[in-house]
Enzyme design. Structure first.
Site, short mmCIF file in Angstrom:
data_model
loop_
_atom_site.label_atom_id
_atom_site.label_comp_id
_atom_site.label_asym_id
_atom_site.label_seq_id
_atom_site.Cartn_x
_atom_site.Cartn_y
_atom_site.Cartn_z
N HIS A 154 25.90 39.80 47.82
CA HIS A 154 24.82 38.82 47.80
C HIS A 154 25.10 37.71 48.81
O HIS A 154 24.35 37.51 49.76
CB HIS A 154 24.66 38.26 46.40
CG HIS A 154 23.51 37.29 46.24
ND1 HIS A 154 22.44 37.22 47.10
CD2 HIS A 154 23.27 36.34 45.28
CE1 HIS A 154 21.60 36.29 46.71
NE2 HIS A 154 22.09 35.73 45.61
N PHE B 285 22.63 42.50 58.93
CA PHE B 285 21.46 43.24 59.40
C PHE B 285 20.77 43.97 58.24
O PHE B 285 21.42 44.44 57.31
CB PHE B 285 21.87 44.26 60.47
CG PHE B 285 22.21 43.63 61.78
CD1 PHE B 285 21.24 43.44 62.75
CD2 PHE B 285 23.50 43.19 62.03
CE1 PHE B 285 21.55 42.82 63.95
CE2 PHE B 285 23.82 42.57 63.22
CZ PHE B 285 22.84 42.39 64.19
N HIS C 255 17.62 44.13 55.18
CA HIS C 255 17.39 43.31 53.98
C HIS C 255 16.72 44.17 52.92
O HIS C 255 15.87 45.00 53.25
CB HIS C 255 16.50 42.10 54.32
CG HIS C 255 16.55 41.02 53.29
ND1 HIS C 255 15.79 41.07 52.14
CD2 HIS C 255 17.28 39.88 53.23
CE1 HIS C 255 16.05 39.99 51.42
NE2 HIS C 255 16.94 39.26 52.05
N ARG D 101 12.76 34.44 58.51
CA ARG D 101 13.65 33.30 58.69
C ARG D 101 14.50 33.42 59.94
O ARG D 101 14.99 32.44 60.48
CB ARG D 101 14.56 33.15 57.45
CG ARG D 101 13.81 32.97 56.15
CD ARG D 101 14.71 33.10 54.94
NE ARG D 101 15.28 34.44 54.84
CZ ARG D 101 16.12 34.84 53.90
NH1 ARG D 101 16.50 33.98 52.96
NH2 ARG D 101 16.60 36.08 53.88
N ASP E 271 21.47 35.52 57.80
CA ASP E 271 22.90 35.28 57.91
C ASP E 271 23.47 35.54 59.30
O ASP E 271 24.49 34.95 59.67
CB ASP E 271 23.67 36.14 56.90
CG ASP E 271 23.42 35.71 55.47
OD1 ASP E 271 23.51 34.50 55.20
OD2 ASP E 271 23.12 36.56 54.63
N ARG F 177 20.40 26.43 48.13
CA ARG F 177 19.73 27.21 47.08
C ARG F 177 19.72 26.48 45.75
O ARG F 177 18.98 26.85 44.83
CB ARG F 177 20.42 28.58 46.97
CG ARG F 177 19.72 29.61 46.08
CD ARG F 177 18.31 29.95 46.53
NE ARG F 177 18.24 30.49 47.88
CZ ARG F 177 18.40 31.75 48.23
NH1 ARG F 177 18.66 32.66 47.29
NH2 ARG F 177 18.27 32.14 49.48
#
Length: 385
Positions: free
Chosen positions: A232, A269, A271, A280, A322, A347
């Site tokens: 995660h 890479f 999602h 994003r 990320d 978050r």
């Protein structure tokens, strides 16, 4: 000797039944769109928010449902600035945590301890929950940096006048130096991107805990524990490790192509939600490019771009948030170990909004399971086994 292999003709299949992608509840906080390629916070497009708003505006939006006006925002900034101080007893706990601790573990421990010193009222009222949400948003960064400065760097920093934003305070305390306005804005925009993302693993964890009637601190601590897992969180840390393996884009492209031929995985890479692109990424890539140009150090960004090209050509995979946050945070002088905690800091706003929404829903989250164990078996006394 007794044979216990009692089978069952109706035994369920062992095929995995995952919740990934399956609707698990209702929310008015965030949507990823029907195509899976756009992201909106309470109806507002993430691209507009990241380009025009500040993190404090977005936190207010997520927690309270609407964007603030000028006067409200000014008051909210002042309120958050006044919520950064840590209890002395908490500081002593942080001082005793090992320098070898992962900062995510520090954050988890610190927030759990804060819940002992400033507990939520038993009636779980909405006003109190909002107050705790603001407190956690304001103090999570100072909490991390207090430990980092005392346990890791061995110094206590007197920060002087506090900056007017979460991002500014973080950079000011981290570097013990005046904050460049463009650096502050770069970090601020990245926090907006990380602030919320629907029913991801950590948010769902927070909602499950909230659904039991537990307190805000327990729910947020659980969310941090979920984000601590490398499936995660942590991809931006791993991405920087990848980027720093190479001296130039050509070397990176060759090596990544070879690794892909061996079926190795490159973090940062693809999602599980987005199909075509992570929306994003447009913003974080823009931020990383601007930082590279301003800092006069384009190599990390160029290497990231070369690897992005190979991943697209060889695997049809797109970079997620990320991937370019790694060179962006590196160019801001942020230690790699603090990358995922920054994710958690941002978050915090989304987690708290979901905790309150789950409380309003008023139901416990209790999914069923697909049993794949043995069929019915007779119990045998101990001397007959």
């Amino acid at each position: 000797m007794v044979d216990h292999a009692a089978g069952s003709a109706t035994r369920p299949s062992k095929r995995s039944v995952a919740l990934s992608g399956a609707p698990a509840g209702n929310t008015a906080i965030c949507s990823v769109g029907q195509s899976g390629d756009n992201l909106r916070y309470r109806g507002y497009d993430i691209l507009d928010l990241a380009r025009e708003a500040t993190f404090e505006e977005v936190a207010w939006l997520l927690l309270r449902g609407e964007l603030p006006d000028n006067a409200t925002l000014a008051a909210y900034r002042e309120r958050l600035a006044g919520l950064t101080a840590l209890p002395g007893t908490l500081c002593k706990i942080l001082e005793h945590l090992p320098a070898t601790s992962h900062p995510m573990d520090v954050l988890r421990t610190g927030i759990s301890a804060l819940g002992q010193f400033e507990p939520e009222s038993e009636d779980r009222n909405a006003k109190g929950a909002l107050a705790i949400a603001d407190r956690l948003i304001a103090c999570s960064g100072p909490m991390l940096l207090y430990w980092h400065q005392t346990a890791v760097t061995g110094r206590r920093v007197e920060t002087g006048p506090e900056a007017a934003s979460i991002a500014g305070r973080f950079l000011r305390r981290l570097h013990d130096a005046p904050v460049d306005a463009l650096d502050r804005r770069a970090l601020d925009r990245s926090l907006i991107l990380y602030a919320e993302h629907e029913f991801n693993a950590s948010t769902f964890t927070a909602r499950v805990i909230a659904g039991t009637g537990s307190d805000m601190f327990s729910a947020v601590t659980g969310a941090i524990g979920a984000l601590r897992g490398p499936r995660h969180g942590g991809a931006n840390e791993a991405a920087l490790t990848v980027l720093q393996r190479y001296g130039d884009p050509e070397q990176a492209a060759r090596d990544i192509a070879e690794r892909l031929s061996r079926r190795e995985i490159v973090m940062g890479f693809g999602h599980p939600v987005y199909i075509v692109e992570d929306p994003r990424n447009r913003i974080i890539k823009e931020i990383a490019r601007e930082l590279a140009e301003r800092k006069g150090n384009s190599m990390p960004f160029r290497i990231a771009g070369a690897i992005e090209t190979v991943m697209k050509e060889r695997r049809s995979l797109f970079p997620n948030l990320d991937w370019y946050s790694a060179p962006a945070y590196f160019l801001l002088g942020i230690p790699r170990s603090l990358f995922t905690p920054l994710f958690a800091m941002a978050r915090m706003a989304g987690w708290c909004a979901h905790i309150m929404e789950q409380r309003d829903d008023g139901r416990i989250i209790r999914p069923g399971a697909n049993y794949i164990g043995p069929g019915p078996r007779p119990f045998l006394p101990l001397d007959q086994r």
